[in-house]
Design a protein around this motif. Structure first.
Motif, PDB file in Angstrom:
ATOM      1  N   ALA A 165       0.833  -1.198   0.000  1.00 43.73           N
ATOM      2  CA  ALA A 165       0.000   0.000   0.000  1.00 43.73           C
ATOM      3  C   ALA A 165       0.868   1.249   0.000  1.00 43.73           C
ATOM      4  CB  ALA A 165      -0.900   0.000   1.238  1.00 43.73           C
ATOM      5  N   SER A 166       0.386   2.269  -0.704  1.00 44.37           N
ATOM      6  CA  SER A 166       1.093   3.548  -0.725  1.00 44.37           C
ATOM      7  C   SER A 166       0.903   4.254   0.613  1.00 44.37           C
ATOM      8  CB  SER A 166       0.558   4.424  -1.853  1.00 44.37           C
ATOM      9  OG  SER A 166      -0.793   4.777  -1.592  1.00 44.37           O
ATOM     10  N   ALA A 167       1.628   5.337   0.802  1.00 48.85           N
ATOM     11  CA  ALA A 167       1.495   6.093   2.044  1.00 48.85           C
ATOM     12  C   ALA A 167       0.073   6.627   2.209  1.00 48.85           C
ATOM     13  CB  ALA A 167       2.502   7.236   2.061  1.00 48.85           C
ATOM     14  N   ALA A 168      -0.520   7.106   1.096  1.00 49.76           N
ATOM     15  CA  ALA A 168      -1.885   7.611   1.161  1.00 49.76           C
ATOM     16  C   ALA A 168      -2.871   6.497   1.504  1.00 49.76           C
ATOM     17  CB  ALA A 168      -2.262   8.262  -0.164  1.00 49.76           C
ATOM     18  N   GLN A 169      -2.681   5.312   0.938  1.00 55.98           N
ATOM     19  CA  GLN A 169      -3.555   4.184   1.240  1.00 55.98           C
ATOM     20  C   GLN A 169      -3.431   3.762   2.692  1.00 55.98           C
ATOM     21  OE1 GLN A 169      -2.086   1.571  -1.862  1.00 55.98           O
ATOM     22  NE2 GLN A 169      -3.933   1.862  -3.104  1.00 55.98           N
ATOM     23  N   LYS A 170      -2.225   3.797   3.215  1.00 58.65           N
ATOM     24  CA  LYS A 170      -2.038   3.440   4.625  1.00 58.65           C
ATOM     25  C   LYS A 170      -2.729   4.440   5.538  1.00 58.65           C
ATOM     26  CE  LYS A 170       2.321   0.923   4.092  1.00 58.65           C
ATOM     27  NZ  LYS A 170       3.773   0.884   4.413  1.00 58.65           N
ATOM     28  N   ARG A 171      -2.684   5.717   5.186  1.00 59.80           N
ATOM     29  CA  ARG A 171      -3.379   6.711   5.998  1.00 59.80           C
ATOM     30  C   ARG A 171      -4.885   6.499   5.944  1.00 59.80           C
ATOM     31  NH1 ARG A 171       0.522  10.182   3.627  1.00 59.80           N
ATOM     32  NH2 ARG A 171      -1.026  11.026   2.160  1.00 59.80           N
ATOM     33  N   ARG A 172      -5.389   6.103   4.767  1.00 62.95           N
ATOM     34  CA  ARG A 172      -6.818   5.833   4.638  1.00 62.95           C
ATOM     35  C   ARG A 172      -7.214   4.611   5.466  1.00 62.95           C
ATOM     36  NH1 ARG A 172      -9.364   5.911  -1.246  1.00 62.95           N
ATOM     37  NH2 ARG A 172      -8.923   8.120  -0.918  1.00 62.95           N
ATOM     38  N   GLN A 173      -6.369   3.583   5.483  1.00 60.23           N
ATOM     39  CA  GLN A 173      -6.635   2.415   6.313  1.00 60.23           C
ATOM     40  C   GLN A 173      -6.691   2.793   7.785  1.00 60.23           C
ATOM     41  OE1 GLN A 173      -3.520  -0.375   5.303  1.00 60.23           O
ATOM     42  NE2 GLN A 173      -4.087  -0.403   3.121  1.00 60.23           N
ATOM     43  N   GLU A 174      -5.760   3.632   8.211  1.00 59.86           N
ATOM     44  CA  GLU A 174      -5.745   4.079   9.606  1.00 59.86           C
ATOM     45  C   GLU A 174      -6.984   4.899   9.927  1.00 59.86           C
ATOM     46  OE1 GLU A 174      -2.107   6.202   9.781  1.00 59.86           O
ATOM     47  OE2 GLU A 174      -0.833   4.403   9.678  1.00 59.86           O
ATOM     48  N   GLN A 175      -7.420   5.727   8.963  1.00 62.18           N
ATOM     49  CA  GLN A 175      -8.624   6.531   9.160  1.00 62.18           C
ATOM     50  C   GLN A 175      -9.838   5.631   9.310  1.00 62.18           C
ATOM     51  OE1 GLN A 175      -9.297   9.626   9.697  1.00 62.18           O
ATOM     52  NE2 GLN A 175     -11.096  10.343   8.563  1.00 62.18           N
ATOM     53  N   GLU A 176      -9.958   4.606   8.475  1.00 65.67           N
ATOM     54  CA  GLU A 176     -11.090   3.683   8.566  1.00 65.67           C
ATOM     55  C   GLU A 176     -11.093   2.987   9.919  1.00 65.67           C
ATOM     56  OE1 GLU A 176     -13.215  -0.029   6.147  1.00 65.67           O
ATOM     57  OE2 GLU A 176     -11.283   0.759   5.459  1.00 65.67           O
TER      58      GLU A 176
END
Length: 284
Positions: free
Chosen positions: A42-53
């Motif tokens: 996962a990209s950095a942006a995708q990882k941040r989205r996962q953390e947000q979810e």
């Protein structure tokens, strides 16, 4: 495949571009669960989205939302463990034909109540659609908070990006304007209209169905109880400030139709004469 010693993964039952959802067995709790397993790399942006979810799901507890049981990372892949809902999605149900009005109202009131809880927590779902509604034996449940955002505007996309599913976007989403709870209310209106008609309100290509809502508001069918037609019309208003809040929608949809009082029959001359004769007879 195992995730640690606790979860035994089974068949894939859903997913999207960034994750797969599997049926799994929780050895500790002794129950079936759903495991959302994000893909590796996962990209950095995708990882941040996962953390947000994860943060959003951890904050929300409501019968109309899929609860989060556990989370973690295994072999570089993040995962979420949630309730396994045995029922079909609302999209599957609509594929079999339109829903009756009473069933649509019951479903709509439950989803509106869940959204009211989400909104009180300062969160906008941003992707309310039939595929994200699961029909559990105890009522509909809303899932997939992968593109949700807080009311502080935190989001994981560029300011010009449009996030959501085109067929259910509110006009402000299409325009790339700030999005808040009214966008979820608009999307819920489209979902309920689809339940009643059996087809999407805005159809065509991605661009066509996205732009169509900028040109016209959703069409509310004839024959609905007046209070229901009124709230659906207001939910589909192109002006976000004119839409009702989710809690109002829930109250309207679960309320019985207002009683219609029959007008009292006006007494004509013949009735007056008849009554007078009756009185005279009784006194005679």
């Amino acid at each position: 495949m195992d995730i640690g010693e606790r979860y035994r993964l089974g068949e894939r039952i859903g997913g999207g571009g960034s994750a797969d959802v599997h049926r799994a067995w929780d050895r500790v709790a002794g129950r079936e669960v759903a495991v959302k397993l994000f893909r590796a790399g996962a990209s950095a942006a995708q990882k941040r989205r996962q953390e947000q979810e994860l943060r959003i799901l951890d904050r929300l507890r409501h019968p109309g939302l899929i609860p989060l049981y556990d989370s973690g990372v295994r072999d570089g892949r993040a995962y979420l463990v949630m309730r396994l809902v045995p029922g079909p999605s609302l999209a599957d149900r609509i594929a079999d034909g339109p829903l009756p009005v009473d069933e649509t109202l019951e479903l709509g009131s439950g989803l509106a109540d869940a959204l009211a809880h989400v909104h009180r927590a300062g969160i906008t779902h941003r992707d309310v659609k039939p595929a994200n509604v699961l029909l559990a034996p105890d009522g509909p449940v809303l899932g997939d908070f992968g593109v949700a955002q807080g009311l502080d505007g935190a989001r994981f996309a560029t300011s010009s990006a449009v996030v959501g599913t085109a067929a259910y976007m509110a006009p402000e989403q299409v325009r790339g304007a700030p999005v808040g709870p009214p966008a979820d209310v608009f999307a819920l209106a489209l979902v309920l209209l689809e339940c009643l008609s059996g087809h999407r309100e805005y159809r065509g290509s991605l661009t066509e169905c996205a732009v169509a809502r900028l040109l016209r508001e959703p069409k509310v069918p004839d024959g609905l109880p007046p209070h229901v037609a009124d709230v659906l019309t207001r939910m589909g208003n192109r002006d976000p400030s004119a839409r009702p809040e989710a809690r109002e929608v829930a109250g309207v949809l679960r309320a019985p139709a207002p009683a219609v009082l029959r007008p009292r029959r006006r007494r004509g001359l013949a009735d007056v004469v008849k009554a007078a004769a009756s009185v005279a007879f009784s006194l005679g």
